[in-house]
Design an enzyme around this catalytic site. Structure first.
Site, PDB file in Angstrom:
ATOM      1  N   CYS A   4       0.835  -1.205   0.000  1.00 41.93           N
ATOM      2  CA  CYS A   4       0.000   0.000   0.000  1.00 41.93           C
ATOM      3  C   CYS A   4       0.868   1.253   0.000  1.00 41.93           C
ATOM      4  O   CYS A   4       1.702   1.437   0.893  1.00 41.93           O
ATOM      5  CB  CYS A   4      -0.926   0.020   1.205  1.00 41.93           C
ATOM      6  SG  CYS A   4      -2.006   1.474   1.254  1.00 41.93           S
TER       7      CYS A   4
ATOM      8  N   GLY B  50      -2.291  -3.678 -12.525  1.00 39.98           N
ATOM      9  CA  GLY B  50      -3.730  -3.857 -12.369  1.00 39.98           C
ATOM     10  C   GLY B  50      -4.375  -4.246 -13.677  1.00 39.98           C
ATOM     11  O   GLY B  50      -3.950  -3.816 -14.744  1.00 39.98           O
TER      12      GLY B  50
ATOM     13  N   ALA C  22      -9.628  -7.024  -7.748  1.00 32.60           N
ATOM     14  CA  ALA C  22     -10.112  -5.982  -6.838  1.00 32.60           C
ATOM     15  C   ALA C  22     -11.237  -5.187  -7.492  1.00 32.60           C
ATOM     16  O   ALA C  22     -12.412  -5.429  -7.258  1.00 32.60           O
ATOM     17  CB  ALA C  22      -8.970  -5.062  -6.420  1.00 32.60           C
TER      18      ALA C  22
END
Length: 464
Positions: free
Chosen positions: A116, A186, A213
């Site tokens: 993160c 991603g 996600a």
């Protein structure tokens, strides 16, 4: 080394990614319903978890980890126990181990967030900040592998060079963890829009497993082999889980807003945005009857448990003789967002030059409901109905006091002139204030992929 009592396989899996504010129990269960093999909870900080107490919630059939302020930080249930991974934010090996031991009997795996980049994580030396300290990474993971009964994983980000990334992954592998997730670029936004896209992505990346996600947040039925289900159906199913497990309405509202996306300005989206309780959310989606039915069922369970263990019922600590009581509850919908009974009572006490109200609130151990007694001018007031939170119980006590004295309590259409004056003054001072409503905006989420470790054990590659 402690032998793992449960081996969670990470090979050829579809995985719900850890997502802040999204990966709570209702979303995890929904993802499992639609075909996810493993589900991650949202990142939870070690210091916060170490303040929590493990509580078996007999009413909901859950295990709750409850903070000192009575907020449920992590809630899980038997159905997901063999497939839920607990993700923590940590920068200290001993704290990480303490958290792992706190939750290990209720989860299938332990994951350390090392990917993160957000400030709330990195400023404490957690998340992506760990990537600059491989020695600390090795110590945290080695300590967890040796000290916990569950398989350990971690999530990292791609480093500036491929060589540096591979070097770090090999060092992580030597700690004995089960898998590593690497946060790539991603795939949800551009590549994964339906189930078949997940397999295409796996083939293109040679990953062992794929963690999703954003696409899963937008529609959790992305994991369904038969294809996406209609969003209305998915949202209704999500809401039912949220009510069944008493998910806080603000979190439910947030997740539904992520699903609606471009439909937020639709009539239903506007109803959702205006909702100020779980009941109002249900009504916006045509589930008002379900809400009433589930509320009655949960209240019946509480009553049954209380009847079996009356000694666990706590009453207000002080002598209740002379206390003025009424059976009232605070219904948010009946009041302006800017005006509450507590505010009205405080304003009246100031006007009358009385000491400010004093609230004494207790919690019943068995069902964790609250009751409050407010003292005003040496007189005590109490609602005989117990409530879900300390704040609601205090509002109810304030209502009893105000009604007993025949005073305005701030209900819509019942505001006193002084409140109108204050509201006008506030608008004059801040003409934009009435329009500055908090608006939920879909968060930034990523997708992940998994690759097998050289030893033959699996590791995630891709990350959040």
């Amino acid at each position: 080394m402690i032998e793992h009592s449960l081996s969670l396989c990470y090979r050829n899996k579809l995985i719900l990614a850890p997502m802040v504010r999204v990966g709570t129990l209702p979303m995890r269960l929904l993802a499992l319903d639609y075909g996810a093999d493993i589900v991650y909870c949202e990142e939870l900080i070690d210091l916060k978890m170490l303040q929590c107490k493990r509580v078996v919630n007999e009413v909901l059939s859950t295990v709750d980890f409850v903070a000192p302020d009575d907020r449920v930080v992590f809630r899980t249930c038997e159905r997901e126990q063999s497939r839920v991974v607990f993700q923590m934010g940590t920068s200290d090996a001993e704290r990480a181990l303490a958290v792992a031991r706190l939750v290990e009997n209720d989860v299938a795996g332990i994951d350390v967030n090392m990917g993160c980049p957000k400030e709330y994580s990195t400023k404490g030396g957690m998340g992506a900040a760990l990537l600059s300290d491989p020695d600390k990474i090795e110590k945290i993971l080695s300590t967890l592998v040796k000290g916990t009964r569950r398989p350990v994983t971690c999530k990292i980000r791609i480093l500036p060079s491929l060589e540096d990334t591979l070097s770090l992954v090999k060092r992580i592998e030597r700690t004995g963890i089960a898998a590593v997730t690497v946060h790539g670029s991603g795939g949800s936004h551009d590549h994964i829009q339906k189930y078949l896209d997940i397999e295409d992505f796996r083939q293109a990346t040679a990953a062992s497993s794929v963690m999703v996600a954003r696409a899963a947040m937008w529609n959790p039925s992305i994991f369904l082999k038969e294809g996406l289900r209609p969003l209305e159906e998915v949202m209704q199913k999500y809401i039912r889980y949220a009510i069944q497990y008493e998910n806080h309405y603000t979190n439910t509202k947030y997740c539904l807003c992520q699903m609606l996306r471009e439909q937020l300005e639709s009539p239903q989206g506007r109803l959702l945005h205006a909702a100020q309780s779980s009941q109002e959310i249900c009504e916006a989606f045509g589930l008002g009857a379900f809400y009433e039915e589930m509320t009655r069922e949960l209240n019946a369970r509480r009553a049954e448990l209380l009847a079996r263990t009356p000694e666990a019922v706590a009453e207000p600590a002080e002598d209740t003789s002379g206390v003025i009581k009424m059976a009232v509850k605070f219904d948010r919908r009946a009041y302006s967002p800017q005006i509450t009974p507590k505010m009205c009572l405080l304003e009246w006490c100031r006007k009358e030059k009385l000491a400010q109200p004093v609230y004494d609130t207790v919690q019943r151990p068995l069902d964790r409901l609250f009751c409050s007694v407010v003292t005003v001018a040496e007189q005590k007031y109490q609602s005989t109905l117990w409530d879900k939170s300390k704040k609601l119980a205090e509002q109810a006590a304030a209502i009893v006091c105000l009604r007993s004295r025949g005073l305005p309590e701030g209900r819509l259409g019942e505001e006193s002139p002084s409140w109108h004056k204050r509201k006008r003054e506030a608008i004059d001072q801040d003409p934009e204030g009435s329009r500055n409503q908090e608006h939920t905006v879909p968060g930034e989420l990523c997708k992940k992929l998994f690759v097998a470790l050289g030893s033959g054990e699996e590791s995630p590659l891709g990350g959040w």
